[in-house]
Design an enzyme around this catalytic site. Structure first.
Site, PDB file in Angstrom:
ATOM      1  N   ALA A 188     -49.541  11.528  -0.450  1.00 30.88           N
ATOM      2  CA  ALA A 188     -48.714  10.998  -1.547  1.00 30.88           C
ATOM      3  C   ALA A 188     -47.550  11.925  -1.868  1.00 30.88           C
ATOM      4  O   ALA A 188     -46.799  11.668  -2.811  1.00 30.88           O
ATOM      5  CB  ALA A 188     -49.574  10.806  -2.798  1.00 30.88           C
ATOM      6  N   GLU A 189     -47.382  13.007  -1.104  1.00 28.41           N
ATOM      7  CA  GLU A 189     -46.266  13.909  -1.370  1.00 28.41           C
ATOM      8  C   GLU A 189     -45.338  13.934  -0.144  1.00 28.41           C
ATOM      9  O   GLU A 189     -44.584  12.995   0.061  1.00 28.41           O
ATOM     10  CB  GLU A 189     -46.805  15.290  -1.776  1.00 28.41           C
ATOM     11  CG  GLU A 189     -47.657  15.164  -3.059  1.00 28.41           C
ATOM     12  CD  GLU A 189     -48.135  16.496  -3.616  1.00 28.41           C
ATOM     13  OE1 GLU A 189     -47.325  17.392  -3.837  1.00 28.41           O
ATOM     14  OE2 GLU A 189     -49.360  16.618  -3.844  1.00 28.41           O
ATOM     15  N   MET A 190     -45.445  14.951   0.725  1.00 28.39           N
ATOM     16  CA  MET A 190     -44.513  15.009   1.836  1.00 28.39           C
ATOM     17  C   MET A 190     -45.077  14.363   3.117  1.00 28.39           C
ATOM     18  O   MET A 190     -44.330  14.084   4.052  1.00 28.39           O
ATOM     19  CB  MET A 190     -44.086  16.455   2.079  1.00 28.39           C
ATOM     20  CG  MET A 190     -43.313  17.006   0.861  1.00 28.39           C
ATOM     21  SD  MET A 190     -43.158  18.814   0.835  1.00 28.39           S
ATOM     22  CE  MET A 190     -41.655  19.035   1.738  1.00 28.39           C
ATOM     23  N   ALA A 220     -49.949  16.504   1.903  1.00 33.20           N
ATOM     24  CA  ALA A 220     -50.556  15.462   1.072  1.00 33.20           C
ATOM     25  C   ALA A 220     -49.893  14.108   1.341  1.00 33.20           C
ATOM     26  O   ALA A 220     -48.664  13.999   1.349  1.00 33.20           O
ATOM     27  CB  ALA A 220     -50.429  15.833  -0.408  1.00 33.20           C
ATOM     28  N   HIS A 223     -43.974  10.440  -0.825  1.00 27.08           N
ATOM     29  CA  HIS A 223     -43.751   9.556   0.321  1.00 27.08           C
ATOM     30  C   HIS A 223     -44.133   8.105  -0.007  1.00 27.08           C
ATOM     31  O   HIS A 223     -45.215   7.837  -0.512  1.00 27.08           O
ATOM     32  CB  HIS A 223     -44.585  10.051   1.507  1.00 27.08           C
ATOM     33  CG  HIS A 223     -44.224   9.381   2.784  1.00 27.08           C
ATOM     34  ND1 HIS A 223     -43.157   9.788   3.555  1.00 27.08           N
ATOM     35  CD2 HIS A 223     -44.761   8.310   3.422  1.00 27.08           C
ATOM     36  CE1 HIS A 223     -43.061   9.003   4.626  1.00 27.08           C
ATOM     37  NE2 HIS A 223     -44.023   8.101   4.559  1.00 27.08           N
TER      38      HIS A 223
END
Lengths: 347, 347
Positions: free
Chosen positions: B137-139, B135, B95
């Site tokens: 920094a992920e989804m 997370a 993201h």
């Protein structure tokens, strides 16, 4: 007892006959307005024969994230074949999380459009595919880097040879987009309820959808949205009668004017093809309207000067729902493993 | 004439017999070292029976970008089933184009790992799947938002009912990850040359690969990389004998220490499962080594204190190439269309 049923039978028969006659009249009216069933096969470009090998290669390239500078973004990222052939975002997001200026159009049935992009700046699928690969806010890559990537993997070299057998040096950027175009030309969605209706299945449309179809014609929508793709054939100013608000028609995006520099092309866009439109919200080049009925109301006011009633817009939206066809089954491709020569992802 | 061939026949027969005996001895040695053929089916969790309905639902969720806050990132973005089940990036991008701290492990055969993530902080596939969805920094999503998204689409509600028939309120976050786990438990890649060799096909491995297998055992690699997944079973300090450079082992990532707070877990990671390792460069949790032979040399020095020769590393890398199996065919899923209640993408 038996005698008393006869008038009822006759009555039902006459009503049915009347309905059949109405359906036939509506079908004729639709065809006369320029609407047409979706062909199962798109026409082939003379210089790009569509072979099974080329379709397979094109599919791999369509799902190949290493076509992008980052190694993360593929054609399918913004033209998701599981989501109506677009990304369901207002405007697309690309390299570096940059937001693009316009809504991603669907790739399904795009082969039937007269030209590609909202402003028609690419004449066909092949020319279109060259755009996003190189756009800084999309895949941010270069043709040289793409060719280096593909030449680095023996499987790709073999697949290009199979797909372009008479080409002495087949791995080149023109062939990349030819293969992608060949694959995309197979992304056709026949069998929509509207097509089945046009082909004679009276009950393929609900009464509400039939009313919506009649309104779609009578109100003049078919002046722009016609042909097999129910649009995609010509250019029109957005706000022909009344300009929509700046949220829907941002003043800085002047549409086709950027291509032709002709004053008459200010805020001119290609009439959106409406096949599968129920799957491709949000709507318009700005992607600011999520509700299909709302989009119909906006169009009525902007293009036709018509204040459609809520009921009319509901019926037209119901008809538009009948344009959803059956997408082909796609087996997710296995991509080759990189070698020492493959360019590394640049994040 | 005929008589003169007899010694040659005998010679070839004896050589062949010697080779067969060598192959059988190598096979036994491999099995004794704890290596084992990959089963075709993963064990089922007691509380998550794997039904066809659940696998289908899990597949749709695996490819569902609306599991992410942006509507753009799916499990498949970083665990690309066409690219060895990972993203081929040093560390993953999520993201807002945030770079994650570690290399994405492959999802193929992950069902056979003792625990998930590089530090083993999730005990199984289900618990693992909860991580990236949330997370930042992920989804970057929340369980509530995920459940709202799924409940907004009648198709998903029906699929959850079919998949969890005894659950009165089946659309919940625990069932989301159960379905994903069920799908992932089918992502098994049997039929690798190494498995065919273990199962008796002497010629499934090349002479170089056989030498590499013998070295892999003799040099001690199987002390950590064993079991059906050739790793993934236990935890070891990275740099057991000699700590690699900061590029490969960044000092700020202390591995399992972050989970256990135990000093003995500093720089401890789960031994990487090596199935399909030839497809999953770049290597190590830091993703800084692209070349498999180089990765073998790093491991030799760091874990075994062995200065492997270039020839030895080449042979071991060739053996590791024999761990590439056959991934299942995946039909790309069609995802349901959003409704008014579906949360809009938040970019």
């Amino acid at each position: 007892m038996r005698g008393s049923f006869l008038p009822l039978f006759l009555f039902v028969f006459l009503i049915q006959g009347a309905v059949f006659a109405d359906d036939q009249a509506l079908r004729q009216k639709a065809l006369q307005a320029g609407l047409a069933p979706l062909p199962a096969v798109a026409p082939e470009a003379a210089d790009n024969p569509v072979t099974p090998q080329k379709i397979q290669l094109g599919k791999r390239l369509f799902f190949e994230p290493r076509l992008s500078k980052s190694g993360l973004i593929s054609c399918n990222t913004c033209h998701n074949l599981g989501m109506g052939g677009d990304d369901n975002l207002p405007t697309s997001v690309g390299h570096g999380w940059h937001k693009g200026p316009r809504n991603a159009p669907t790739v399904y049935n795009a082969a039937f459009n007269r030209a590609q992009f909202w402003d028609g700046r690419a004449k066909d699928l092949e020319q279109q595919a060259k755009g996003p690969i190189q756009a800084a806010a999309e895949m941010a890559n270069t043709p040289d880097q793409v060719v280096q990537m593909l030449k680095s993997m023996p499987e790709y070299v073999a697949w290009f040879r199979e797909s372009f057998p008479s080409d002495p040096d087949p791995v080149n950027f023109d062939n990349v987009v030819k293969a992608i175009g060949a694959f995309e030309s197979k992304l056709i969605t026949p069998g929509a309820p509207f097509d089945r209706f046009l082909n004679g299945a009276d009950n393929a449309l609900s009464p509400e959808q039939k009313d919506g179809l009649a309104l779609f014609i009578d109100r003049g929508c078919t002046a722009c949205h016609n042909g097999v793709n129910v649009g995609g054939q010509a250019y029109f100013p957005f706000g022909l009668i009344k300009r929509p608000g700046a949220d829907i028609l941002p003043p800085e995006d002047k549409g086709r004017f950027a291509i032709t520099q002709s004053a008459s092309d200010e805020y001119v866009f290609r009439a959106a093809p409406l096949r599968n439109v129920a799957l491709t919200a949000p709507y318009f080049h700005s992607g600011q309207v999520w509700d299909l009925k709302q989009a119909v109301l906006v169009m009525g006011a902007a293009q036709l000067g018509a204040e459609l009633s809520d009921e009319e817009a509901t019926k037209i939206a119901a008809f538009l729902g009948s344009l959803t066809g059956v997408a082909p089954e796609i087996i997710y491709p296995k991509l080759p493993v990189e070698t020492d020569e493959t360019p590394r992802p640049q994040l």
